[in-house]
Design a protein around this motif. Structure first.
Motif, mmCIF file in Angstrom:
data_model
loop_
_atom_site.group_PDB
_atom_site.id
_atom_site.type_symbol
_atom_site.label_atom_id
_atom_site.label_comp_id
_atom_site.label_asym_id
_atom_site.label_seq_id
_atom_site.Cartn_x
_atom_site.Cartn_y
_atom_site.Cartn_z
ATOM 1 N N MET A 178 28.082 12.945 96.159
ATOM 2 C CA MET A 178 27.618 14.074 95.190
ATOM 3 C C MET A 178 29.112 14.814 95.038
ATOM 4 O O MET A 178 29.118 15.279 93.838
ATOM 5 C CB MET A 178 27.712 14.870 96.458
ATOM 6 C CG MET A 178 26.087 14.710 96.811
ATOM 7 S SD MET A 178 26.051 16.431 98.773
ATOM 8 C CE MET A 178 24.964 17.137 97.584
ATOM 9 N N PHE A 182 30.681 12.497 91.690
ATOM 10 C CA PHE A 182 28.880 13.019 90.659
ATOM 11 C C PHE A 182 29.699 14.252 89.901
ATOM 12 O O PHE A 182 29.329 14.901 88.569
ATOM 13 C CB PHE A 182 27.838 13.148 91.273
ATOM 14 C CG PHE A 182 26.866 12.079 90.611
ATOM 15 C CD1 PHE A 182 26.337 11.632 89.598
ATOM 16 C CD2 PHE A 182 26.809 11.450 91.984
ATOM 17 C CE1 PHE A 182 26.107 9.968 89.435
ATOM 18 C CE2 PHE A 182 26.293 9.422 91.726
ATOM 19 C CZ PHE A 182 25.900 9.140 90.600
ATOM 20 N N ALA A 183 29.607 15.036 91.011
ATOM 21 C CA ALA A 183 29.917 16.847 90.804
ATOM 22 C C ALA A 183 31.372 16.913 89.575
ATOM 23 O O ALA A 183 31.297 17.587 88.485
ATOM 24 C CB ALA A 183 29.955 18.296 91.517
ATOM 25 N N TYR A 186 30.606 16.433 85.070
ATOM 26 C CA TYR A 186 30.424 18.192 85.241
ATOM 27 C C TYR A 186 31.884 18.879 84.780
ATOM 28 O O TYR A 186 32.576 18.638 85.324
ATOM 29 C CB TYR A 186 30.098 18.773 86.115
ATOM 30 C CG TYR A 186 28.770 18.672 86.702
ATOM 31 C CD1 TYR A 186 27.672 18.895 85.705
ATOM 32 C CD2 TYR A 186 28.055 17.865 87.380
ATOM 33 C CE1 TYR A 186 26.105 18.839 85.579
ATOM 34 C CE2 TYR A 186 26.564 17.618 87.097
ATOM 35 C CZ TYR A 186 25.867 18.103 86.935
ATOM 36 O OH TYR A 186 24.153 17.594 86.823
ATOM 37 N N ARG A 187 32.442 19.906 83.558
ATOM 38 C CA ARG A 187 33.191 20.451 84.118
ATOM 39 C C ARG A 187 32.939 21.966 84.427
ATOM 40 O O ARG A 187 31.947 22.884 83.742
ATOM 41 C CB ARG A 187 33.567 21.121 82.054
ATOM 42 C CG ARG A 187 34.050 19.840 81.327
ATOM 43 C CD ARG A 187 34.225 19.402 80.260
ATOM 44 N NE ARG A 187 34.683 18.650 79.092
ATOM 45 C CZ ARG A 187 35.947 18.393 78.625
ATOM 46 N NH1 ARG A 187 36.056 20.041 78.422
ATOM 47 N NH2 ARG A 187 36.291 17.710 77.788
ATOM 48 N N PHE A 188 33.860 22.271 84.951
ATOM 49 C CA PHE A 188 33.463 23.837 85.537
ATOM 50 C C PHE A 188 34.819 24.283 85.986
ATOM 51 O O PHE A 188 35.601 23.994 86.264
ATOM 52 C CB PHE A 188 32.816 23.862 87.230
ATOM 53 C CG PHE A 188 32.510 22.734 87.981
ATOM 54 C CD1 PHE A 188 33.680 23.036 88.976
ATOM 55 C CD2 PHE A 188 32.698 21.678 87.937
ATOM 56 C CE1 PHE A 188 33.821 22.368 90.182
ATOM 57 C CE2 PHE A 188 32.761 20.428 88.665
ATOM 58 C CZ PHE A 188 33.321 20.882 89.696
ATOM 59 N N VAL A 205 38.982 22.043 93.472
ATOM 60 C CA VAL A 205 38.325 21.243 94.365
ATOM 61 C C VAL A 205 39.060 19.115 94.024
ATOM 62 O O VAL A 205 39.021 19.390 95.653
ATOM 63 C CB VAL A 205 36.735 21.082 93.365
ATOM 64 C CG1 VAL A 205 35.577 19.952 93.833
ATOM 65 C CG2 VAL A 205 35.908 22.659 94.197
ATOM 66 N N LEU A 218 41.239 19.832 96.861
ATOM 67 C CA LEU A 218 40.263 20.212 98.022
ATOM 68 C C LEU A 218 40.510 19.143 99.038
ATOM 69 O O LEU A 218 40.422 18.085 100.602
ATOM 70 C CB LEU A 218 39.122 21.228 98.349
ATOM 71 C CG LEU A 218 38.563 21.713 99.226
ATOM 72 C CD1 LEU A 218 40.199 22.209 100.447
ATOM 73 C CD2 LEU A 218 37.416 22.585 98.984
ATOM 74 N N ILE A 219 39.678 17.944 98.173
ATOM 75 C CA ILE A 219 38.694 16.914 98.737
ATOM 76 C C ILE A 219 40.505 15.239 99.106
ATOM 77 O O ILE A 219 40.135 15.106 100.299
ATOM 78 C CB ILE A 219 38.840 16.539 97.959
ATOM 79 C CG1 ILE A 219 36.795 16.784 97.226
ATOM 80 C CG2 ILE A 219 38.438 14.941 98.125
ATOM 81 C CD1 ILE A 219 36.167 16.372 95.943
ATOM 82 N N LEU A 269 43.579 17.156 100.806
ATOM 83 C CA LEU A 269 44.123 17.590 101.048
ATOM 84 C C LEU A 269 43.639 17.385 102.327
ATOM 85 O O LEU A 269 45.436 16.842 102.964
ATOM 86 C CB LEU A 269 43.852 18.944 101.199
ATOM 87 C CG LEU A 269 44.821 20.459 101.813
ATOM 88 C CD1 LEU A 269 45.997 19.972 100.367
ATOM 89 C CD2 LEU A 269 44.382 21.485 101.358
ATOM 90 N N PRO A 270 43.264 16.939 103.373
ATOM 91 C CA PRO A 270 42.943 16.160 104.242
ATOM 92 C C PRO A 270 43.355 14.981 104.783
ATOM 93 O O PRO A 270 44.327 14.728 105.941
ATOM 94 C CB PRO A 270 41.700 15.892 104.644
ATOM 95 C CG PRO A 270 40.323 16.774 104.203
ATOM 96 C CD PRO A 270 41.438 17.217 102.861
ATOM 97 N N ILE A 308 35.896 10.909 103.413
ATOM 98 C CA ILE A 308 35.517 11.743 101.620
ATOM 99 C C ILE A 308 36.161 10.768 100.995
ATOM 100 O O ILE A 308 35.556 10.591 100.055
ATOM 101 C CB ILE A 308 35.155 13.510 101.964
ATOM 102 C CG1 ILE A 308 33.943 13.640 103.199
ATOM 103 C CG2 ILE A 308 34.476 13.938 100.665
ATOM 104 C CD1 ILE A 308 33.921 15.210 103.268
#
Lengths: 268, 285
Positions: free
Chosen positions: A85, A88-89, A93-95, A101, A104-105, A107-108, A146
């Motif tokens: 998910m 894909f996002a 997409y641009r946002f 984000v 954040l993915i 970081l862990p 993830i």
């Protein structure tokens, strides 16, 4: 390249030596698991499969293996869904806040394991009031798995572009049909590779697991750590270590073969 | 029109809604659960434990930080950990560069692919098993003693050796990627202008691949700063920051102080990341 022959051979020697240093310790562990000596003496005095037989009947080892498998499979399943998910996002997409984000993915896995471990430990125990168990370990594993799925899917999405999907829509297929018949089949090997890598990562993880798995439960790495300093367990520890090497490197090798775009596997 | 088709048609006209649906689950998981946990950890660092009951007391104070900075023991451990991280990074860079150079500049494309897999696969082999293998190799009658006639035994040297071994692939891969991007024509131009191997390396290759080396160092640094298991396995008596954190959660049951100590590697990493940002290393990750 216009470098002298001598330089070339010196560099080749460095590469061969470096690879030897990388592989020798792993081979030593594999050899020790069939070493008839009970201490890890070198050179090995003889060959035996006795320790493998004993490990296969050791209840603690089997329970740990079962816990490792459950945690690995559940974390991989969650990571596959969330990683896909997110991929894909971020790829389609641009946002606003997109860079945040993606940070954040990562970081862990970018922060030291002990920080991730105690952060989750603290959150479960003191904030949410959840008792540590298999479930909390699965949540923790999924969190750092993830990124592996994400990296694989993003690489594939980037390579395949959107032309085929547009063609499918132009021919009258709705979004769900397009996903089912066009997008998903093209993603399948990337998802499989990501899943294998996520499983290998979860199977190996020790630091975060130490802090998030309930008391009384053990994964294989934790079993090793608990038995490492017990001399009479050494032969069985060697077998479990050999199993860990095989179970974690074989999926990585397969993932590499499956997906040409897994440049660095996701930890990088 | 079926329901599925009308739903997908509706979604097709609403890209924002599609994005929201895609992002909601990962963001809830990572943003709320993980970032929330990190924030809570940071907050906990300002609390303390009741020495009598062992319960966490939710009162704000800087006592933990004061202990961390003034107590000689923690200062020594912090500097020892940093020293180990620097040593590991330098050793890995020195070993990785020639390996990566051969891979990127002399190996055939097919050999390159095989070599990348050869370097990467052991990266995933269990961390614990690799640390353990060095315990086996460094033991009194292990392989190292058998080959060299002596072994450094367990201690600081063994810790540095083992950590360098563990993180070496993390250094090789970014440097390889950096060298792979370096155009051969620049190296050739340098030789055409009379530069010998060493001069070409120092004035052309090294400056252009420096960001890649720094990218590798981010991993060797971050991973070393948080380590505590290698120290337990081959480290003898010397502790690292990770051991202090671990002991305060387990034996001492002082979660707030563990949280305070855990902020040290995070702060060091943030400072390091900010410092190397300008080298472009972050684009090399």
């Amino acid at each position: 390249m216009m470098l002298s022959k001598k330089t070339k051979y010196v560099l080749l020697a460095a590469l061969v030596l470096g690879l030897a240093v990388i592989y020798v310790p792993l081979l030593v562990v594999l050899l020790n698991s069939v070493n008839s000596d009970t201490t890890f003496g070198w050179p090995p005095s003889g060959f035996t499969l006795e320790w493998w037989g004993r490990a296969a009947q050791n209840e603690g080892v089997l329970r740990a293996l079962w816990t490792s498998l459950q945690a690995g499979l559940a974390a991989t399943a969650i990571a596959l869904v969330l990683g896909m998910m997110a991929a894909f996002a971020l790829q389609r997409y641009r946002f606003f806040g997109k860079d945040t984000v993606s940070l954040l993915i990562i970081l862990p896995i970018a922060l030291p394991g002990i920080v991730t471990g105690i952060a989750l430990n603290n959150a479960f125990r003191t904030i949410l009031g959840v008792d540590l168990g298999l479930f909390t370990a699965i949540v923790a594993h999924a969190t750092f798995c993830i990124v592996v799925v994400f990296n694989n899917v993003v690489a594939r999405l980037r390579r395949m572009g959107g032309n085929l999907e547009e063609a499918s829509m132009d021919l009258g297929a709705d979004g769900i049909t397009t996903f089912r018949l066009v997008t998903f089949p093209m993603l399948r090997s990337a998802l499989l590779a990501g899943g294998l890598l996520a499983f290998a990562l979860s199977f190996d993880e020790i630091i975060v697991t130490t802090f998030t798995l309930g008391a009384g439960l053990q994964t294989l790495p934790i079993w090793i750590l608990d038995n490492l300093f017990r001399p009479n367990q050494a032969p069985v520890v060697n077998v479990v270590a050999a199993v860990l090497i095989v179970v974690s490197t074989v999926p990585v090798y397969l993932a590499q073969r499956l997906s040409g775009d897994t440049a660095s596997g996701g930890r990088l | 029109m079926s329901i599925a088709a009308s739903v997908s048609g509706f979604l097709y006209r609403k890209p924002r809604l599609r994005l929201g649906m895609l992002l909601s689950a990962p963001l809830l998981w990572l943003g709320l659960a993980y970032l929330g946990a990190l924030a809570a950890l940071f907050v906990t660092a300002f609390w303390h434990t009741d020495t009598f009951t062992g319960q966490v007391v939710t009162e704000w104070s800087l006592d933990n930080f004061a202990t961390l900075f003034t107590d000689e023991v923690y200062r020594t451990i912090t500097f020892r950990t940093l020293g180990i991280a620097v040593a590991v990074t330098v050793i890995d860079a020195v070993i990785a560069f020639p390996m990566a150079f051969y891979m990127a500049k002399f190996a055939s494309p097919r050999a390159q692919r095989i070599l990348v897999i050869a370097v990467m696969t052991p990266l995933w082999a269990s961390y614990l098993v690799k640390a353990y293998s060095w315990r086996v190799m460094l033991s009194g009658n292990g392989l190292v003693g058998w080959i060299f006639g002596a072994t450094p035994g367990y201690g600081l040297t063994a810790t540095i050796l083992t950590l360098s071994y563990l993180w070496l692939p993390y250094m090789i891969l970014p440097i390889y990627a950096g060298l792979d991007r370096l155009p051969n024509s620049l190296v050739e131009a340098s030789s055409d202008l009379g530069g010998r191997s060493w001069r070409t390396f120092r004035s052309v290759v090294l400056p252009l691949t420096f960001p890649a080396i720094v990218a590798g160092s981010i991993f060797t640094f971050s991973l070393t700063l948080g380590d505590y298991i290698t120290v337990k396995i081959v480290g003898g008596a010397g502790q690292m920051l990770g051991n202090v954190v671990y002991d305060n959660i387990g034996a001492a049951n002082n979660l707030p102080f563990a949280a305070t100590v855990a902020t040290v590697p995070v702060v060091i990493m943030l400072v390091y990341l900010a410092a190397v940002r300008r080298t472009g290393a972050l684009d090399n990750l």
